[in-house]
Design a protein around this motif. Sequence first.
Motif, short mmCIF file in Angstrom:
data_model
loop_
_atom_site.label_atom_id
_atom_site.label_comp_id
_atom_site.label_asym_id
_atom_site.label_seq_id
_atom_site.Cartn_x
_atom_site.Cartn_y
_atom_site.Cartn_z
N TYR A 1 0.81 -1.23 0.00
CA TYR A 1 0.00 0.00 0.00
C TYR A 1 0.85 1.28 0.00
CZ TYR A 1 -4.14 2.78 1.21
OH TYR A 1 -5.18 3.68 1.21
N ASP A 2 1.88 1.30 0.86
CA ASP A 2 2.66 2.54 1.03
C ASP A 2 3.45 2.91 -0.22
OD1 ASP A 2 1.71 2.95 3.50
OD2 ASP A 2 3.35 1.87 4.52
N ARG A 3 3.64 1.94 -1.10
CA ARG A 3 4.39 2.24 -2.33
C ARG A 3 3.50 2.86 -3.38
NH1 ARG A 3 8.41 -2.80 -3.24
NH2 ARG A 3 8.97 -3.05 -1.08
N GLU B 1 -2.87 9.23 -4.94
CA GLU B 1 -4.08 9.19 -5.78
C GLU B 1 -4.64 7.77 -5.84
OE1 GLU B 1 -5.13 9.57 -10.46
OE2 GLU B 1 -3.14 10.17 -9.79
N ARG B 2 -3.72 6.80 -6.01
CA ARG B 2 -4.16 5.41 -6.08
C ARG B 2 -4.69 4.93 -4.74
NH1 ARG B 2 -1.16 1.70 -9.46
NH2 ARG B 2 -3.18 0.74 -9.30
N GLN B 3 -4.00 5.41 -3.70
CA GLN B 3 -4.47 5.02 -2.36
C GLN B 3 -5.88 5.50 -2.10
OE1 GLN B 3 -1.59 6.52 0.40
NE2 GLN B 3 -0.13 4.87 0.01
N SER B 4 -6.17 6.71 -2.60
CA SER B 4 -7.50 7.27 -2.31
C SER B 4 -8.60 6.51 -3.05
CB SER B 4 -7.54 8.75 -2.68
OG SER B 4 -7.38 8.86 -4.07
N ALA B 5 -8.20 5.77 -4.09
CA ALA B 5 -9.21 4.99 -4.82
C ALA B 5 -9.46 3.63 -4.17
CB ALA B 5 -8.74 4.79 -6.25
#
Lengths: 461, 273
Positions: free
Chosen positions: B160-162, B166-170
């Motif tokens: 996840y941290d990588r 923007e991707r995390q928010s999806a």
Amino acid sequence: MKLLKKIWKVFHSMKCAIVLLVILAAVCVAGSLIPQGEVASYYMTVYPAWAGKLILAAGLDDMFSAWWFIVMAGLLCLNLILCSILRFPRLLQNYREGYTLEARRKQDRPESWRWMPAAETSVRDVFLALRFKPAVQEADGDVWHYAVRCRIGIWGSWLCHLGMIAVIIGFGLGQKYMLDTYVYGVPGQEKPVEEAGIRVAIDDFEVKLRDDYTVEQYQAKLTVKDEKTGKEESGTTKVNAPFHAFGMDFFQNSTGWAATAKAYKGNELLDEQVLCQGEFISLEEIPLQVQMTAFYPDYYNDGTGPTTLTPLLKNPVVIYTIYYDGNFFQMDAIGTGLPIQIGDYRFVFENPRQYTLIQIVKDPTMTYVALGGILVVLGIVLAFFCRTEELWMRENADGTCAVYCRSVKGAELFADAVEEALRADGEIITVWQSSENSSTNEISAGEKEEEGEHVTDFNHR
Amino acid sequence: MSQTLITAENILFYVTVIAYFVSTACYFYYFAARSGRAAQIATTLITAGFVFHTLSLIVRGIGAGRVPLSNQFEFATAFAWGIALCYLLAYRKFRVSAMGTFIAPILFLIIGYAAMQSREVRDLMPALQSNWLVLHVSTAIISYGSFAVSCGISLLYLFYDRLSAERQSAMPDKKKLDQMSYRVITFGFLFLTIVMITGAIWAQRAWGHYWTWDPKETWSFITWLIYALYLHLRINRHWIGKRTAIFAVVGFVCVIFTFIGVNTFIPSIHSYA
Ligand code: HEM
């Protein structure tokens, strides 16, 4: 005193349980990699000398019955018993009194929102949408709605532990007190089983073959006689379908070949015995022994070693070994019915047929272990699939509501579901920051130790 | 088994393998190129693969005249089926496509392992002719499938941290991923417990002893202990997040070892499977 208290604390703590479970897992890995129950020389030849010695000295060759393994299982059990006893009153109190609006109103930590219901929506609708049945209460001049579901779920881990206690104790006692013996023979034979106080007659034995000679089923008909009462019971045992009589189970365990061995001197029959593979016939007058070493029903040898072409009695051959005065004398193959002549003596193997080995087991604690297993499953179902969840709301004078929810297991996911239901039926005006402790353990409120000083180590949630 | 059924089963099986393979590729593409369309295709393909897979199992069952859960090929293909089922259920519940990027390769590897096994339909030896065995393996499929899914979610967590913000928010946040993995593990743990109980009943009826510390039994017990530890550490040590994610992955490695490693490396009465 302090030390005693410390030891006591360690023994009922979950920390101790975790350490024990880690050690148990580690020794099980060792026990699965080191072959169990072999003879001592096996370990000395297969492993380097020091490792072989270590395995034998530490009992790693029969690890699951070693004293230290039993002590470890005992400690785990003690740990579980203490933990269960100590938790019981707290759980009961919590079950009875912990899930009330009063208790929750004092708490400011759960997930919470300020929410404006849509015009046509009632607070009740949101509760119902989430499958809660709310109760309306008035407190300090405010109108509250509160509901809890699956309160019973808090008993899950307790029940699971109770089941584990039954399994561990039941299994341990079973290992110690179980009757586990066997009897073997060919149809027509009756044999005593002294340790069980019975006689077992093998009335019939059949190996059902398919067209491709694979085995479809092994089936033995038995008559079991109780030596004390003289009562008899008859029945059939098959693989996967044992015969039950006099509180014992009779398992069709294995099979092999047997033949009638006859010993003659001239034309005089000296002895006649049914030999199963590996057994001997001995003479009384001279120290001569003949062993039925192996048997091939459809013998074939192309020079690479004896084998059987089919399991049918087409070309039956016995491999026999002769010992004289305890020393190896001769080994050879002979067809059944043909004589083996040694000086004045003659031996013949006749009437080859299959024998059956019946295992006899009486495990007095199996019912308790089974009951324990059921409790473990029930406990897990309660703990994880009857998740205790709470929802409560206060109706504010301005038409908005303060909404709170709380769950011990998967709090975030439950909050998501609540939030979704709120959005579907109105508007969320403010989301109050949920605290890290929103999933506070439900039993923590009443879980102070008797002395009131410290909190046991399993209530930090 | 008639030649027609063998051919039908073969075709269905290979279509399944291809569907899972292409689905895995699509999930990778989705993850690398952030293509929502690729994720949709991947999910559709896995669903289609699952349907073909189910049909192939049914055809094999009809041809063999028994529930096809009795040799290493049948266990492996059913294991893959269980992973696909659990993934689709988890997807329905959580709606997180990114899980697929980590679960589809596991699914493909297991069905690849199945494809390497002998597919011959043999009559069963007496010890294997048991309804308890059928129950034992059916519950194992669900349990192992759940652990595969939790492993996939945990790998996503560890990754996840990588990912860019923007991707995390999806995606769901890490806390939710952790709880998703936890819930799936609780499901798997329940089933693993039932697997051990049904296995014990079968062993009792077939061999007279419900527990003999046979290596396969011991390894399923070790796996069970690992997940029991996971549950206790979450409570007692506040092990949530990265450490529990690693635990979930280790737990699944144990599952794989119990399933494949024990048969391959350690002699056991289960080895004929
Ligand atoms: C192999 C043995 C054990 C099994 C299968 C087992 C099983 C479980 C399960 C399924 C839960 C529920 C977990 C959850 O709510 O997330 C649990 C919780 C718990 N276990 Fe165990 N357990 C075992 C050994 C022990 C031992 C030896 C202790 C001794 C202290 C212990 C103490 C606890 C405590 C305090 C909880 C938390 C209860 C709660 O917060 O609801 N467990 N256990």
